[in-house]
Write a protein that holds these residues in place. Structure first.
Motif, PDB file in Angstrom:
ATOM      1  N   PRO A 183      34.041 -19.380 -32.875  1.00  0.00           N
ATOM      2  CA  PRO A 183      34.172 -19.128 -34.320  1.00  0.00           C
ATOM      3  C   PRO A 183      35.553 -19.458 -34.879  1.00  0.00           C
ATOM      4  CG  PRO A 183      33.027 -17.303 -33.257  1.00  0.00           C
ATOM      5  CD  PRO A 183      33.562 -18.173 -32.163  1.00  0.00           C
ATOM      6  N   LEU A 184      36.566 -19.549 -33.999  1.00  0.00           N
ATOM      7  CA  LEU A 184      37.934 -19.791 -34.452  1.00  0.00           C
ATOM      8  C   LEU A 184      38.303 -21.273 -34.511  1.00  0.00           C
ATOM      9  CD1 LEU A 184      39.750 -17.043 -32.325  1.00  0.00           C
ATOM     10  CD2 LEU A 184      38.948 -16.852 -34.696  1.00  0.00           C
ATOM     11  N   VAL A 211      46.774 -18.985 -26.674  1.00  0.00           N
ATOM     12  CA  VAL A 211      46.676 -19.267 -28.109  1.00  0.00           C
ATOM     13  C   VAL A 211      48.061 -19.633 -28.628  1.00  0.00           C
ATOM     14  CG1 VAL A 211      46.003 -18.382 -30.374  1.00  0.00           C
ATOM     15  CG2 VAL A 211      44.794 -17.593 -28.317  1.00  0.00           C
ATOM     16  N   PHE A 212      48.140 -20.777 -29.296  1.00  0.00           N
ATOM     17  CA  PHE A 212      49.394 -21.270 -29.876  1.00  0.00           C
ATOM     18  C   PHE A 212      49.163 -21.501 -31.364  1.00  0.00           C
ATOM     19  CE2 PHE A 212      48.908 -22.685 -25.529  1.00  0.00           C
ATOM     20  CZ  PHE A 212      50.112 -22.344 -24.927  1.00  0.00           C
ATOM     21  N   ARG A 213      49.977 -20.853 -32.226  1.00  0.00           N
ATOM     22  CA  ARG A 213      49.782 -20.963 -33.655  1.00  0.00           C
ATOM     23  C   ARG A 213      51.079 -21.394 -34.342  1.00  0.00           C
ATOM     24  NH1 ARG A 213      46.298 -17.076 -36.970  1.00  0.00           N
ATOM     25  NH2 ARG A 213      45.680 -19.149 -37.739  1.00  0.00           N
ATOM     26  N   ILE A 240      46.507 -12.322 -33.509  1.00  0.00           N
ATOM     27  CA  ILE A 240      47.485 -13.403 -33.330  1.00  0.00           C
ATOM     28  C   ILE A 240      47.766 -14.002 -34.698  1.00  0.00           C
ATOM     29  CG2 ILE A 240      48.123 -15.487 -32.084  1.00  0.00           C
ATOM     30  CD1 ILE A 240      45.035 -13.799 -30.890  1.00  0.00           C
ATOM     31  N   GLU A 241      48.976 -13.784 -35.183  1.00  0.00           N
ATOM     32  CA  GLU A 241      49.364 -14.248 -36.514  1.00  0.00           C
ATOM     33  C   GLU A 241      49.832 -15.704 -36.465  1.00  0.00           C
ATOM     34  OE1 GLU A 241      49.193 -12.407 -39.198  1.00  0.00           O
ATOM     35  OE2 GLU A 241      49.262 -10.303 -38.577  1.00  0.00           O
ATOM     36  N   LEU A 242      49.926 -16.332 -37.640  1.00  0.00           N
ATOM     37  CA  LEU A 242      50.561 -17.640 -37.733  1.00  0.00           C
ATOM     38  C   LEU A 242      51.973 -17.548 -37.158  1.00  0.00           C
ATOM     39  CD1 LEU A 242      49.517 -18.736 -41.344  1.00  0.00           C
ATOM     40  CD2 LEU A 242      48.723 -19.750 -39.205  1.00  0.00           C
ATOM     41  N   GLY A 243      52.353 -18.547 -36.361  1.00  0.00           N
ATOM     42  CA  GLY A 243      53.683 -18.565 -35.762  1.00  0.00           C
ATOM     43  C   GLY A 243      53.777 -17.846 -34.435  1.00  0.00           C
ATOM     44  N   GLU A 255      44.013 -17.139 -41.570  1.00  0.00           N
ATOM     45  CA  GLU A 255      44.269 -15.716 -41.410  1.00  0.00           C
ATOM     46  C   GLU A 255      44.553 -15.415 -39.938  1.00  0.00           C
ATOM     47  OE1 GLU A 255      40.713 -13.986 -42.852  1.00  0.00           O
ATOM     48  OE2 GLU A 255      41.052 -14.574 -44.935  1.00  0.00           O
ATOM     49  N   PRO A 256      44.946 -14.184 -39.613  1.00  0.00           N
ATOM     50  CA  PRO A 256      45.165 -13.846 -38.197  1.00  0.00           C
ATOM     51  C   PRO A 256      43.905 -14.048 -37.361  1.00  0.00           C
ATOM     52  CG  PRO A 256      46.070 -12.146 -39.638  1.00  0.00           C
ATOM     53  CD  PRO A 256      45.290 -13.068 -40.521  1.00  0.00           C
ATOM     54  N   PHE A 257      44.082 -14.575 -36.147  1.00  0.00           N
ATOM     55  CA  PHE A 257      42.988 -14.638 -35.187  1.00  0.00           C
ATOM     56  C   PHE A 257      42.814 -13.249 -34.587  1.00  0.00           C
ATOM     57  CE2 PHE A 257      43.602 -19.372 -33.810  1.00  0.00           C
ATOM     58  CZ  PHE A 257      43.130 -19.766 -35.042  1.00  0.00           C
ATOM     59  N   ILE A 258      41.572 -12.864 -34.348  1.00  0.00           N
ATOM     60  CA  ILE A 258      41.291 -11.640 -33.616  1.00  0.00           C
ATOM     61  C   ILE A 258      40.539 -12.021 -32.350  1.00  0.00           C
ATOM     62  CG2 ILE A 258      40.223  -9.358 -33.643  1.00  0.00           C
ATOM     63  CD1 ILE A 258      42.459  -9.638 -35.658  1.00  0.00           C
ATOM     64  N   LEU A 259      41.171 -11.790 -31.190  1.00  0.00           N
ATOM     65  CA  LEU A 259      40.568 -12.075 -29.894  1.00  0.00           C
ATOM     66  C   LEU A 259      40.705 -10.843 -29.019  1.00  0.00           C
ATOM     67  CD1 LEU A 259      41.578 -15.709 -28.822  1.00  0.00           C
ATOM     68  CD2 LEU A 259      39.276 -14.752 -28.842  1.00  0.00           C
TER      69      LEU A 259
END
Length: 321
Positions: free
Chosen positions: A134-135, A40-42, A13-16, A4-8
């Motif tokens: 946690p991520l 952050v790199f997704r 931060i979505e996939l891609g 799912e989206p990361f929340i920082l």
């Protein structure tokens, strides 16, 4: 594994997506704000999240440069799957003051999980523990030797942690060493969360060492390839040696220290490793190896006191193909 989206810091931060996030840590008496800068790199494709980090100890510049260079070279862009969280510098205060520790004189890597209302070291640890850990699913933490000590490129994993040991073999630094995690260290916290964590040691504080930096980057790429994040990684250039045990040769007297063998050397019990001289040219003491093995770290200090650690020798070895 979070798909799912990361929340920082309230940012999504979505996939891609690739983003840099800044998290407030503390304000110094001067008014200077200390922030944690996080890259952050997704990938567009779900997969594991790898944390790569340097500068837990502010004077360990090789670790900062290792992660910085991978960010600059876009090593983490266009991942096949999964995510990478890269933090080149955790202990900002220590870095700008050429110090291992934070402003309170405390070691960030002895302050986990931290306290957001505590001392600076504790606040830095808390910022990482609460926002980032946690991520992540696994991590690589880059360090060097401290106090004029040089470490030959090596990865350390928590003893009896099978998953971390397998990851260490994939990383394939020249040396692999099993060590129990220290209380309140990042590796201890990761272990309590059942997340494998490697500590890479290479070089010496406040001094660049290209050999160690190159080994750190190559090992990280091998781990990423193993995780399916990238397609290609360099093959190890040297045999990989696993050490079951290690111990230090210490100075039996004070004086001027000059080594004749250094980290990476294979040594035999009773072999001369260096000399300790008095300042007046009257006495000379030969430092001898106390085990058959390999020097995994040595002291570069020109002046030593009785009891100081001089040579870290690893023994009871296994050589990996």
């Amino acid at each position: 594994m979070i798909n799912e989206p990361f929340i920082l810091n309230k940012e999504k931060i979505e996939l891609g997506q690739n983003k840099e996030i800044q998290i407030f840590v503390a304000r110094l008496p001067s008014g200077t704000v200390i922030k944690l800068r996080i890259h952050v790199f997704r990938s567009k494709n779900p997969g594991p999240t790898l944390l790569v980090m340097g500068g837990v100890h502010g004077d360990e510049i090789n670790g900062v440069e290792t992660v910085r260079k991978m960010v600059e070279d876009k090593t983490f862009h266009n991942l096949e799957k999964g995510s990478v969280i890269a933090i080149p510098l955790l202990n900002v205060y220590g870095f700008i003051n050429f110090s291992r520790d934070a402003s309170d004189g405390k070691d960030v890597n002895r302050s986990f999980p931290g306290n957001p209302k505590g001392s600076l070291a504790s606040r830095v640890a808390a910022a990482l523990t609460r926002n980032v850990l946690p991520l992540v699913d696994l991590g690589i933490d880059f360090h060097t030797g401290g106090s004029a000590r040089y470490n030959y490129p090596q990865v350390r994993y928590s003893s009896k942690d099978v998953e971390s040991f397998e990851l260490a073999k994939v990383f394939a630094a020249p040396y692999i060493i099993g060590k129990s995690a220290i209380d309140k260290s990042l590796r201890k916290i990761m272990g309590s969360q059942k997340k494998p964590q490697l500590v890479f040691e290479g070089g010496e504080s406040l001094r660049y060492d290209g050999f160690s930096i190159d080994n750190g980057i190559a090992g990280t790429k091998r781990v990423m390839q193993h995780l399916g994040m990238i397609n290609n990684a360099p093959e190890p250039k040297r045999k990989v040696i696993v050490f079951e045990k290690s111990s230090w040769v210490r100075a039996s007297r004070s004086g001027l220290f000059r080594w004749t063998q250094q980290s990476g050397a294979k040594v035999s019990k009773g072999e001369p490793l260096g000399f300790i001289n008095d300042p007046y040219g009257e006495n000379k003491h030969t430092v001898l190896a106390h085990q058959d093995g390999y020097i995994i770290g040595h002291n570069n200090a020109p002046v030593v006191n009785a009891g100081d650690a001089l040579f870290h020798i690893g023994y009871k070895i296994q050589i990996l193909k």
